[in-house]
Design a protein around this motif. Structure first.
Motif, PDB file in Angstrom:
ATOM      1  N   PRO A 175       0.896  -1.162  -0.028  1.00 54.40           N
ATOM      2  CA  PRO A 175      -0.028   0.081   0.191  1.00 54.40           C
ATOM      3  C   PRO A 175       0.785   1.330  -0.056  1.00 54.40           C
ATOM      4  N   ASP A 176       0.548   2.277  -0.790  1.00 47.09           N
ATOM      5  CA  ASP A 176       1.342   3.491  -1.085  1.00 47.09           C
ATOM      6  C   ASP A 176       2.758   3.352  -1.305  1.00 47.09           C
ATOM      7  N   TYR A 177       2.957   2.340  -1.983  1.00 49.74           N
ATOM      8  CA  TYR A 177       4.220   2.066  -2.304  1.00 49.74           C
ATOM      9  C   TYR A 177       5.202   2.955  -2.933  1.00 49.74           C
ATOM     10  N   GLU A 178       4.735   3.959  -3.899  1.00 49.90           N
ATOM     11  CA  GLU A 178       5.582   4.963  -4.265  1.00 49.90           C
ATOM     12  C   GLU A 178       5.948   5.890  -3.241  1.00 49.90           C
ATOM     13  N   GLN A 179       5.153   6.412  -2.307  1.00 51.98           N
ATOM     14  CA  GLN A 179       5.187   7.278  -1.295  1.00 51.98           C
ATOM     15  C   GLN A 179       6.223   6.650  -0.312  1.00 51.98           C
ATOM     16  N   LYS A 180       6.146   5.145  -0.192  1.00 46.79           N
ATOM     17  CA  LYS A 180       7.251   4.562   0.972  1.00 46.79           C
ATOM     18  C   LYS A 180       8.624   4.303   0.340  1.00 46.79           C
ATOM     19  N   ARG A 181       8.503   4.314  -1.103  1.00 49.95           N
ATOM     20  CA  ARG A 181       9.913   4.085  -1.842  1.00 49.95           C
ATOM     21  C   ARG A 181      10.518   5.320  -1.573  1.00 49.95           C
ATOM     22  N   ALA A 182       9.917   6.593  -1.613  1.00 50.87           N
ATOM     23  CA  ALA A 182      10.535   7.739  -1.369  1.00 50.87           C
ATOM     24  C   ALA A 182      10.880   8.016   0.069  1.00 50.87           C
ATOM     25  N   GLN A 183       9.976   7.571   0.794  1.00 47.89           N
ATOM     26  CA  GLN A 183      10.518   7.611   2.384  1.00 47.89           C
ATOM     27  C   GLN A 183      11.596   6.626   2.789  1.00 47.89           C
ATOM     28  N   TYR A 184      11.553   5.628   2.346  1.00 44.78           N
ATOM     29  CA  TYR A 184      12.511   4.728   2.789  1.00 44.78           C
ATOM     30  C   TYR A 184      13.932   4.898   2.222  1.00 44.78           C
ATOM     31  N   THR A 185      14.065   5.684   0.986  1.00 47.31           N
ATOM     32  CA  THR A 185      15.348   5.578   0.353  1.00 47.31           C
ATOM     33  C   THR A 185      15.952   7.088   1.077  1.00 47.31           C
ATOM     34  N   GLN A 186      15.429   7.552   1.907  1.00 45.94           N
ATOM     35  CA  GLN A 186      16.252   8.624   2.514  1.00 45.94           C
ATOM     36  C   GLN A 186      16.955   8.106   3.911  1.00 45.94           C
ATOM     37  N   LEU A 187      18.169   8.940   4.052  1.00 44.79           N
ATOM     38  CA  LEU A 187      18.923   8.581   5.021  1.00 44.79           C
ATOM     39  C   LEU A 187      18.313   8.471   6.525  1.00 44.79           C
ATOM     40  N   LYS A 188      18.356   7.654   7.157  1.00 43.87           N
ATOM     41  CA  LYS A 188      17.604   7.401   8.657  1.00 43.87           C
ATOM     42  C   LYS A 188      18.723   7.283   9.609  1.00 43.87           C
ATOM     43  N   ASP A 189      18.627   7.886  10.788  1.00 46.44           N
ATOM     44  CA  ASP A 189      19.091   7.900  12.170  1.00 46.44           C
ATOM     45  C   ASP A 189      18.179   7.063  12.814  1.00 46.44           C
ATOM     46  N   ILE A 190      18.786   5.821  13.533  1.00 46.30           N
ATOM     47  CA  ILE A 190      18.020   4.875  14.097  1.00 46.30           C
ATOM     48  C   ILE A 190      18.764   4.660  15.652  1.00 46.30           C
ATOM     49  N   ARG A 191      17.868   4.752  16.704  1.00 42.86           N
ATOM     50  CA  ARG A 191      18.497   4.212  18.028  1.00 42.86           C
ATOM     51  C   ARG A 191      17.901   2.973  18.411  1.00 42.86           C
ATOM     52  N   GLU A 192      18.589   2.050  19.107  1.00 41.15           N
ATOM     53  CA  GLU A 192      18.236   0.928  19.545  1.00 41.15           C
ATOM     54  C   GLU A 192      18.630   0.837  20.767  1.00 41.15           C
ATOM     55  N   TYR A 193      17.417   0.281  21.639  1.00 42.89           N
ATOM     56  CA  TYR A 193      18.045   0.061  22.975  1.00 42.89           C
ATOM     57  C   TYR A 193      17.747  -1.271  23.430  1.00 42.89           C
ATOM     58  N   VAL A 194      18.877  -2.054  23.787  1.00 39.16           N
ATOM     59  CA  VAL A 194      18.909  -3.525  23.925  1.00 39.16           C
ATOM     60  C   VAL A 194      19.126  -3.932  25.464  1.00 39.16           C
ATOM     61  N   VAL A 195      18.772  -4.935  25.816  1.00 35.81           N
ATOM     62  CA  VAL A 195      19.180  -5.760  26.931  1.00 35.81           C
ATOM     63  C   VAL A 195      19.589  -7.062  26.783  1.00 35.81           C
ATOM     64  N   ASN A 196      20.650  -7.462  26.363  1.00 36.05           N
ATOM     65  CA  ASN A 196      21.095  -8.802  25.930  1.00 36.05           C
ATOM     66  C   ASN A 196      21.365  -9.587  27.141  1.00 36.05           C
ATOM     67  N   CYS A 197      21.069 -11.027  27.132  1.00 38.16           N
ATOM     68  CA  CYS A 197      21.757 -11.803  27.917  1.00 38.16           C
ATOM     69  C   CYS A 197      22.406 -12.839  27.421  1.00 38.16           C
ATOM     70  N   GLY A 198      23.785 -13.246  27.990  1.00 39.31           N
ATOM     71  CA  GLY A 198      24.622 -14.171  27.265  1.00 39.31           C
ATOM     72  C   GLY A 198      25.227 -15.350  28.050  1.00 39.31           C
ATOM     73  N   PHE A 199      25.809 -16.023  27.270  1.00 42.85           N
ATOM     74  CA  PHE A 199      26.625 -17.233  27.964  1.00 42.85           C
ATOM     75  C   PHE A 199      28.064 -17.362  27.293  1.00 42.85           C
ATOM     76  N   LEU A 200      29.044 -17.392  28.150  1.00 43.96           N
ATOM     77  CA  LEU A 200      30.470 -17.271  27.804  1.00 43.96           C
ATOM     78  C   LEU A 200      31.229 -18.348  28.308  1.00 43.96           C
ATOM     79  N   VAL A 201      32.023 -18.988  27.413  1.00 47.83           N
ATOM     80  CA  VAL A 201      33.023 -20.225  27.616  1.00 47.83           C
ATOM     81  C   VAL A 201      34.373 -19.473  27.240  1.00 47.83           C
ATOM     82  N   ARG A 202      35.174 -19.550  28.211  1.00 47.27           N
ATOM     83  CA  ARG A 202      36.452 -19.035  28.368  1.00 47.27           C
ATOM     84  C   ARG A 202      37.494 -20.042  28.467  1.00 47.27           C
TER      85      ARG A 202
END
Length: 203
Positions: free
Chosen positions: A92-119
């Motif tokens: 839906p509205d693919y032409e508008q979305k093409r114009a929107q998505y081809t712009q350079l974007k700044d993204i922020r991601e906020y994460v809480v990862n849980c991990g397992f480590l073998v040393r």
């Protein structure tokens, strides 16, 4: 108080503190990293990030050490769609979305990862490790590859550590995959290769 008694107290205190250091299971650290997408013609994605690292030593054997860790993270990324045909005409509205998505974007991601480590220690001061982690994430920007909001971040890493007393220095190349697990129809996600540098302190 005579000198012998004072020296005896100081010696016992030093032994006690040394034993406490040996029994310490927690470490607290800070990592900085950066990376980019695997080369492709559809999009660009570059990022840099900061992590707080909380380690807990589960077990120590003769040849290996096992740890779990929690990693709160903030990730600063730049993303741009290169191939606008990625947004298909049936969208839906693919032409508008093409114009929107081809712009350079700044993204922020906020994460809480849980991990397992073998040393694997290779000397008294050096070690190698393998790390796998997964965790919930919030992203603040909608793109052609992923919806805004809730998602997951998965990381597979190998690393090298150098110890100096209670301080540990790390270098850690890794591969990261981000997607929302099918919770939204827009779920192509991102795949990046990164490298991290960190320092931690044994509590």
């Amino acid at each position: 108080m005579n000198r012998k008694l004072l020296l005896s107290i100081l010696f016992l205190f030093a032994v006690k503190m040394s034993a406490q250091e040996d029994k310490s299971r927690f470490s607290l650290g800070f990592n900085y990293g950066f990376g980019s997408e695997f080369n492709n013609r559809n999009y660009t994605f570059t990022n840099h990030f900061y992590k707080i690292q909380l380690y807990y030593k589960l077990k120590q054997t003769k040849h290996f050490q096992y740890q779990i860790l929690v990693q709160p993270e903030i990730n600063f990324a730049e993303h741009q769609l290169l191939n606008f045909y990625f947004v298909k005409p049936e969208t839906p509205d693919y032409e508008q979305k093409r114009a929107q998505y081809t712009q350079l974007k700044d993204i922020r991601e906020y994460v809480v990862n849980c991990g397992f480590l073998v040393r694997k220690p290779i000397s008294e001061i050096c070690s190698f490790y393998i790390l796998g982690s997964i965790g919930p994430m919030i992203t603040d920007t909608e793109t052609e590859r992923m919806s805004k909001g809730f998602a997951f971040a998965d990381v597979l890493a190998v690393g090298f550590s150098l110890n100096y007393h209670k301080i540990q220095f790390d270098i850690c190349p890794n591969i990261r995959h981000v997607s929302n697990g099918g919770l939204s129809s827009t779920n192509s996600g991102y795949n990046t290769r990164n490298i991290e540098f960190g320092v931690s302190y044994s509590l």
